[in-house]
Design a protein around this motif. Structure first.
Motif, short mmCIF file in Angstrom:
data_model
loop_
_atom_site.label_atom_id
_atom_site.label_comp_id
_atom_site.label_asym_id
_atom_site.label_seq_id
_atom_site.Cartn_x
_atom_site.Cartn_y
_atom_site.Cartn_z
N GLU A 88 0.87 -1.23 -0.28
CA GLU A 88 -0.17 0.26 0.00
C GLU A 88 0.79 1.32 -0.18
N ALA A 89 2.02 1.10 0.48
CA ALA A 89 3.07 2.05 0.21
C ALA A 89 3.54 2.67 -0.39
N GLY A 90 3.49 1.03 -1.63
CA GLY A 90 3.83 0.98 -2.67
C GLY A 90 5.69 1.01 -2.97
N LYS A 91 5.82 -0.32 -2.05
CA LYS A 91 7.46 -0.55 -1.63
C LYS A 91 7.75 -1.55 -2.59
N ASP A 92 8.46 -1.52 -3.42
CA ASP A 92 8.81 -2.67 -4.13
C ASP A 92 9.03 -3.49 -2.76
N ILE A 93 9.38 -5.31 -3.28
CA ILE A 93 8.65 -6.24 -2.55
C ILE A 93 9.66 -7.51 -2.82
N PHE A 94 10.60 -7.99 -2.19
CA PHE A 94 9.90 -9.36 -3.00
C PHE A 94 9.96 -10.39 -1.28
N ILE A 95 9.13 -11.21 -1.37
CA ILE A 95 8.70 -12.16 -0.19
C ILE A 95 8.86 -13.58 -0.38
N GLU A 96 9.64 -14.21 0.58
CA GLU A 96 9.70 -15.92 0.23
C GLU A 96 8.30 -16.32 -0.04
N TRP A 97 8.59 -17.16 -1.25
CA TRP A 97 7.24 -18.75 -0.85
C TRP A 97 7.16 -19.44 0.43
N PRO A 98 5.66 -19.79 0.49
CA PRO A 98 4.93 -19.94 -0.32
C PRO A 98 4.89 -17.71 0.02
N LEU A 99 3.60 -17.28 -0.98
CA LEU A 99 3.28 -15.63 -0.66
C LEU A 99 2.80 -15.30 0.47
N ALA A 100 1.77 -16.31 0.86
CA ALA A 100 0.71 -16.05 2.37
C ALA A 100 0.65 -17.48 1.98
N ALA A 101 -0.56 -17.23 3.40
CA ALA A 101 -0.51 -18.51 3.71
C ALA A 101 -2.68 -18.82 3.30
N ASN A 102 -2.66 -18.33 2.32
CA ASN A 102 -3.62 -18.84 1.49
C ASN A 102 -3.83 -18.79 0.36
N LEU A 103 -4.49 -19.10 -0.23
CA LEU A 103 -5.27 -18.14 -2.12
C LEU A 103 -5.49 -17.07 -2.00
N LYS A 104 -7.07 -17.10 -0.73
CA LYS A 104 -7.13 -15.02 -0.44
C LYS A 104 -6.34 -14.72 -0.38
N GLN A 105 -5.70 -14.55 0.42
CA GLN A 105 -4.70 -13.04 1.04
C GLN A 105 -3.85 -13.63 -0.10
N ALA A 106 -3.43 -14.50 -1.05
CA ALA A 106 -1.88 -14.82 -1.83
C ALA A 106 -2.77 -13.03 -3.53
N GLU A 107 -4.12 -13.26 -3.06
CA GLU A 107 -5.05 -12.98 -4.77
C GLU A 107 -4.92 -11.23 -4.10
N GLU A 108 -5.22 -11.44 -2.41
CA GLU A 108 -5.11 -9.77 -2.23
C GLU A 108 -3.98 -8.86 -2.42
N LEU A 109 -2.59 -9.46 -1.78
CA LEU A 109 -1.16 -9.37 -1.65
C LEU A 109 -1.29 -9.30 -3.81
N THR A 110 -1.30 -9.87 -4.54
CA THR A 110 -0.67 -9.57 -5.34
C THR A 110 -1.81 -8.44 -6.69
N SER A 111 -3.40 -7.94 -6.04
CA SER A 111 -4.24 -7.38 -6.50
C SER A 111 -3.64 -6.03 -6.46
N LEU A 112 -2.91 -5.57 -5.03
CA LEU A 112 -2.68 -4.88 -4.40
C LEU A 112 -1.30 -4.47 -5.02
N ALA A 113 -0.42 -4.95 -5.28
CA ALA A 113 1.10 -5.10 -5.97
C ALA A 113 0.81 -4.56 -7.76
N LYS A 114 -0.05 -5.50 -8.35
CA LYS A 114 -0.62 -4.83 -9.33
C LYS A 114 -1.50 -2.73 -9.62
#
Length: 362
Positions: free
Chosen positions: A93-119
């Motif tokens: 949300e702060a617009g920072k470039d970011i690296f995250i270890e795999w798994p991206l998140a704990a579940n699909l819903k969280q991963a979808e939200e993070l991907t949407s925010l990055a986009k």
């Protein structure tokens, strides 16, 4: 070219994945510079900075404080999976470039939200699916795409993921609840099946059987003394079959702990012109480099090892990924979009096991 200034989250003075896999690369590259640390306390950050000779770094105990540091270009998130979402969301949300270890998140819903925010925030991103950077995986992909194996008929992969044997130390307790998203299915299998799909393409459809053969685990200290027995809901055995989009049948089996027969990772790819065999000392092929061998279908042909550059150190694959992210290395940059596809695949695996159905995730 000025180095990319990095805020590293999860570097512990007592040792961590960040210290083993990322720090050796950062300590010798001129492409990145660690300028800030985020830990559970400022004091623990200072201890890590002192322990690893990181002079002049800023130390924080809150993500908001780190995000306000104008000296930080990029956030590198290397903490336990259940903590990914709550730290990554404000960073995106702060617009920072970011690296995250795999798994991206704990579940699909969280991963979808993070991907949407990055986009939506146009954030440059990288996910730690670094098995794609291994020399043997890259060579296998090259040979398959160049047609050296002919048409792919099928592939078989078996691995032991190290996790979830009869005993575990307290560190691994966070992996026991399946909802935490850090387990045999998501981590060792997740890395390995991502490599399979990178080489051979995605599954057209799949069917899976999961088991939790050890629903209770003895927690022991480093000396092996029994501390307690705890419940585990994460699965410790996976059997997957499916058809590949490019053709061929795939079978993957992942089991817990290590193999009593010494076969911790074996992957065979069979084609009309020849076959590949990849073997490693661990089912965590994102960390442990597999050998690669080829045999053609010609009469009297023998299985021979293909020489590839052996990684010089444990952090090799991670370093290659960081180089690619900086625009100076070979290999692909694995993004949130790539990770989201793998999360969708894992969700389809859970769904298939629960319903007993053949599923698709594409």
């Amino acid at each position: 070219m000025a180095p990319i200034k990095l805020g590293l989250i999860g570097l512990s003075a007592g040792g961590s994945w960040a210290s083993r896999a990322h720090l050796p690369y950062f300590s010798k590259t001129d492409k990145y510079e660690i300028v800030a640390l985020l830990n559970r306390s400022v004091e623990s950050g200072k201890k890590a900075a002192e322990n690893y000779n990181l002079s002049g770094v800023a130390c924080y105990d809150k993500i908001d404080a780190l995000l306000k540091d104008s000296n930080v270009d990029l956030i590198a998130l290397s903490v336990k999976v259940p903590d990914h979402y709550e730290i990554a969301k404000p960073a995106l949300e702060a617009g920072k470039d970011i690296f995250i270890e795999w798994p991206l998140a704990a579940n699909l819903k969280q991963a979808e939200e993070l991907t949407s925010l990055a986009k939506s925030h146009k954030v440059k991103n990288l996910v730690g699916l670094q098995a794609r950077q291994d020399p043997s995986i890259l060579k296998a992909r090259e040979l398959v795409l160049n047609g050296n194996l002919g048409d792919i008929l099928g592939t078989t992969m078996t691995g032991h993921g190290g996790l979830f044997g009869p005993q575990a130390t307290p560190y691994f307790e966070y992996m026991f609840p399946v909802e935490h998203g850090a387990n045999l299915v998501t981590i060792p299998f997740g890395h390995a099946v991502d490599a399979l799909c990178y080489v051979l393409g995605e599954f057209k459809d799949l069917q899976a059987t999961l088991a939790n053969n050890r629903p209770k685990v003895d927690v022991v200290d480093e000396a092996g003394k029994h501390l307690r027995t705890v419940d585990k809901t994460s699965h410790d055995h996976l059997a997957l079959t499916g058809t590949l989009q490019r053709g061929g049948v795939a079978t993957v089996v992942y089991q817990p702990a290590t193999s009593l027969t010494g076969h911790n990772f074996y992957w065979e790819i069979n084609g009309t012109k020849g076959s590949l065999v990849l073997e490693a000392s661990s089912g965590h092929i994102q960390m442990f480099h597999p050998t690669i061998k080829f045999v053609s279908t010609e009469k009297d042909a023998k299985l021979k090892e293909i020489e590839v550059e052996a990684p010089s150190e444990f952090s090799y694959n991670v370093g290659q990924a960081w180089d690619a992210f900086a625009g100076n290395g070979e290999g692909t940059v694995t993004t949130f979009e790539d990770a989201l596809l793998r999360h969708k695949m894992i969700e389809a695996i859970y769904r298939s096991d629960e319903k007993g159905t053949r599923e698709s995730y594409l």
